[in-house]
Design a protein around this motif. Structure first.
Motif, short mmCIF file in Angstrom:
data_model
loop_
_atom_site.label_atom_id
_atom_site.label_comp_id
_atom_site.label_asym_id
_atom_site.label_seq_id
_atom_site.Cartn_x
_atom_site.Cartn_y
_atom_site.Cartn_z
N ILE A 565 0.84 -1.20 0.00
CA ILE A 565 0.00 0.00 0.00
C ILE A 565 0.87 1.26 0.00
O ILE A 565 0.58 2.23 -0.70
N ILE A 566 1.95 1.25 0.75
CA ILE A 566 2.83 2.43 0.73
C ILE A 566 3.34 2.67 -0.69
O ILE A 566 3.33 3.81 -1.19
N GLU A 567 3.74 1.60 -1.38
CA GLU A 567 4.22 1.77 -2.75
C GLU A 567 3.10 2.28 -3.67
O GLU A 567 3.32 3.15 -4.52
N PHE A 568 1.90 1.76 -3.48
CA PHE A 568 0.78 2.21 -4.32
C PHE A 568 0.35 3.64 -3.97
O PHE A 568 -0.10 4.39 -4.83
N LEU A 569 0.47 4.02 -2.70
CA LEU A 569 0.16 5.42 -2.34
C LEU A 569 1.14 6.36 -3.03
O LEU A 569 0.76 7.42 -3.52
N LYS A 570 2.40 5.94 -3.07
CA LYS A 570 3.41 6.74 -3.77
C LYS A 570 3.07 6.81 -5.27
O LYS A 570 3.14 7.86 -5.90
N LYS A 571 2.63 5.68 -5.80
CA LYS A 571 2.40 5.58 -7.23
C LYS A 571 1.13 6.33 -7.68
O LYS A 571 1.12 6.97 -8.72
N TYR A 572 0.06 6.19 -6.89
CA TYR A 572 -1.25 6.72 -7.32
C TYR A 572 -1.71 7.92 -6.49
O TYR A 572 -2.78 8.46 -6.74
N GLY A 573 -0.93 8.28 -5.46
CA GLY A 573 -1.39 9.28 -4.49
C GLY A 573 -1.81 10.60 -5.10
O GLY A 573 -2.71 11.27 -4.59
N LYS A 574 -1.16 10.99 -6.20
CA LYS A 574 -1.48 12.28 -6.81
C LYS A 574 -2.81 12.23 -7.54
O LYS A 574 -3.53 13.22 -7.64
N GLU A 575 -3.14 11.06 -8.13
CA GLU A 575 -4.29 10.99 -9.03
C GLU A 575 -5.55 10.43 -8.38
O GLU A 575 -6.62 10.50 -8.96
N ILE A 576 -5.44 9.88 -7.18
CA ILE A 576 -6.61 9.19 -6.63
C ILE A 576 -7.24 10.00 -5.50
O ILE A 576 -6.54 10.66 -4.73
N SER A 577 -8.57 9.96 -5.47
CA SER A 577 -9.27 10.71 -4.45
C SER A 577 -10.43 9.89 -3.93
O SER A 577 -11.08 9.16 -4.69
N LEU A 578 -10.67 9.97 -2.64
CA LEU A 578 -11.77 9.19 -2.06
C LEU A 578 -13.10 9.92 -2.13
O LEU A 578 -14.12 9.38 -1.76
#
Ligand SMILES: *[C@@H]1O[C@H](CO)[C@@H](O)[C@H](O)[C@H]1NC(C)=O
Ligand SMILES: *[C@@H]1O[C@H](CO)[C@@H](O)[C@H](O)[C@H]1NC(C)=O
Ligand SMILES: *[C@@H]1O[C@H](CO)[C@@H](O)[C@H](O)[C@H]1NC(C)=O
Ligand SMILES: *[C@@H]1O[C@H](CO)[C@@H](O)[C@H](O)[C@H]1NC(C)=O
Length: 595
Positions: A565-578
């Protein structure tokens, strides 16, 4: 086509004599029938505590008495006396009880001779932990940002350091002593595990804990120096089985993050040694190629699940068949997928059955060979960086051979994907497992063929309807009650799918990769929001659901889940919104706001 397996060397007369010399009681001799006597691997040979924790009448007597709800409890307990003293007191105890002690008497013996489990470690706050690693700044959504902070904080709960006594008195413990502190998976897994550490170490690197990561790598390297391979986990009773060989990839990740090229070059001898261990001790032949399969070289039931294994072996009439069954169980444990219908071959050559149908050693697994290809490429790269062109070429050639073998044995034109290969019936196993796509992850394919492979793989995903599960892609499509079967979803396998499709690089593959990556993040977040916990495994059928089934209760913690999840947060954190939150899953039309 002739298929022969190259099995570990069986008993020689010398070893047999040595062995009988070790166990002189008649009890021991009757417990070990001749065909269970075979060469032990060097980990067991060199470790006196193995006569307590790995095999033998004491282990048998205590585990069969079922003193604890989880069989792993006993083998993690600390000795009060030396293994030799304990063993001789056990013999005296058995004689005094006429070899038929009651459960209470066995419990009393254990209480008198063993301390509680978990004595070898103390909690440890990593010295390089920081409260605000840079990946946090790449996350836009405030709830996800907080989650990233929480996950970073969990490293502090999973840090363990060995106490000095382990180094001074190693024979009192089943733990394998290592010099540097570790991050453990969590739950019942209170020691390090081999393949788990790949995702843990990547998570640590994103959390800027390079010193902790380096220490874990140094531990693994020292274990190869001592034993010639890395056992499944950090306990002597895991002797005889490893796990998917990801050390080279861990070191490669470390070098990528730190640019410390010397670290990779200095590791070369050890990486070559591990590579040779796999290529020599795990080889089978399929379609004329030497190729690798999971195996095991330590006899008997799994020490940590001893009674369970004795139970499932009861349907087998002969000692030889029971021993073969134990080997299949341990080989499945080596794969990391213990247990799964992936390893079942029934008498008709089909996949239905139960643990008695395990034929792990006769199934050539896609990901193992894809990972070994990756090992050869990484070793070639490090040699090149060291300026040794000839060694680099040698490993490029080894990689090319493995790639050819993968294409010949695993690639399946009709299915449009790579498949495991059944050596008993000489046929591909056309059943879904995420590892069918694992060559994409390790780049074990001809990149000139990316478009063709992409068309085939996307069609496979559509045919198998892999996109329809709200909680992630299940490990298999069969519901057996085993934990690596439907509907359980495993973090490392989501990672293999997401990263593999991303690597493939075509627009279609990248789209489905991002969709599954987002789904994994949001579904894990939903589970976290409900329970404030990260789980070892999740549930394909429910967005935010977590897994169950198998041999033990669902575990929380959890090293690899957090790392991914940390890696995916780094990867998608800019583009994803809840804000457009929740269930993107299933067959619902995609929302432009999410994608
Ligand atoms: C690998 O196999 C060889 C030959 O059978 C054996 O001598 C060696 O001990 C094995 N290595 C390990 C680490 O088990
Ligand atoms: C597994 O299958 C075998 C053969 O069909 C059967 O005899 C055995 O009872 C089954 N074992 C369990 C634990 O279900
Ligand atoms: C490359 O490695 C081999 C084997 O270790 C060694 O014999 C050789 O001298 C090395 N060559 C160079 C150029 O370093
Ligand atoms: C990939 O996704 C983009 C954006 O949603 C879409 O415009 C495009 O058509 C998709 N491409 C393929 C091949 O599915």
């Amino acid at each position: 086509m002739s298929i022969t397996r190259i099995l570990p060397v069986r008993h020689s007369l010398l070893l047999l004599l040595l062995y009988i010399g070790c166990f002189q009681t008649s009890y021991a001799r009757s417990f070990y029938s001749d065909n269970s006597i075979q060469k032990r691997n060097n980990l067991e040979d060199e470790t006196p505590a193995c006569q307590i924790y790995c095999y033998g009448p004491l282990l048998h007597t205590v585990q069969m008495a079922q003193l604890y709800q989880d069989s792993k409890t006993f083998v993690d307990m600390k000795l009060k006396l030396t293994p030799e003293q304990t063993y001789s007191e056990f013999e005296a105890f058995m004689t005094s009880k006429n070899h038929t002690p009651t459960t209470d008497e066995i419990r009393e013996f254990v209480n008198n001779h063993f301390d509680d489990l978990g004595k070898e470690f103390v909690p440890w706050i990593p010295d390089d932990w920081t409260d605000h690693p840079a990946f946090i700044d790449d996350i836009n959504d405030p709830d996800l940002k907080q989650w990233g902070m929480d996950l970073n904080g969990i490293w502090k709960d999973l840090g363990r350091k060995m106490i000095e006594d382990v180094h001074m008195n190693p024979h009192f413990y089943s733990i394998i002593p290592v010099n540097h502190p570790v991050i453990v998976p969590g739950g019942r897994f209170i020691e390090f595990y081999y393949w788990d550490s790949y995702w843990i170490i990547r998570g640590l690197l994103y959390s800027e804990m390079t010193h902790t990561a380096k220490g874990m790598l140094q531990n693994f390297m020292s274990i190869i120096e001592r034993f010639g391979f890395i056992p499944n986990g950090g306990r002597i009773y895991y002797a005889g089985r490893s796990q998917p060989p990801l050390l080279a990839a861990m070191i490669d990740s470390y070098v990528d993050f730190t640019n410390d090229k010397h670290f990779g070059i200095d590791a070369l001898d050890i990486l070559e040694r591990e590579f040779e261990y796999w290529m020599n001790n795990h080889t089978v032949q399929a379609k004329g190629y030497n190729i690798c399969a999971y195996s095991n070289s330590a006899p008997g039931p799994r020490p940590e699940s001893y009674r369970e294994d004795v139970e499932t072996s009861k349907v087998f009439p002969t000692e030889e068949e029971k021993e073969a069954h134990y080997n299949e169980l341990k080989a499945a444990a080596e794969s990391g997928m213990d247990f799964s219908s992936r390893w079942f071959i029934n008498d008709q050559g089909g996949i239905t059955g139960n643990l008695t149908n395990l034929k792990t050693r006769s199934i050539v697994p896609v990901e193992l060979n894809a990972i070994l290809y990756w090992n050869a490429k990484i070793i070639a790269k490090f040699h090149k960086q060291a300026g040794n062109e000839s060694k680099s070429d040698e490993y490029e050639k080894k990689a090319a051979y493995i790639l050819q073998a993968i294409e010949a044995v695993h690639w399946n034109e009709e299915a449009g994907v790579w498949l495991d290969y059944d050596l008993i019936n000489n046929k591909p196993r056309n059943h879904f497992v995420p590892t069918n796509l694992s060559p994409l992850w390790t780049r074990a394919y001809d990149s000139n063929l990316a478009d063709k492979i992409s068309t085939a793989v996307l069609k496979y995903i559509e045919t198998m309807e892999l996109d329809k599960y709200p909680g992630g892609v299940p490990n298999t499509l069969y519901r057996t009650g085993e934990q690596w079967d439907y509907p359980n979803v495993w973090p490392p396998m989501q990672y293999v799918l997401v990263e593999g499709l991303d690597n493939l690089g075509t627009e279609g593959a990248k789209n489905i990769s991002a969709k599954w990556g987002h789904r994994w993040l949001t579904s894990n977040f939903e589970a976290y929001r409900e329970s404030r916990a990260m789980f070892e495994k999740y549930d394909a059928e429910r967005f935010g659901g977590h897994g169950g089934g198998g041999e033990y209760d669902v575990q929380k913690g959890f090293g690899w889940s957090n790392g991914i999840i940390i890696e995916f947060l780094k990867k998608y954190g800019k583009e994803i919104s809840l804000s457009n939150k929740g269930n993107d899953g299933g067959n619902q039309p995609k929302s432009d706001e999410i994608f």
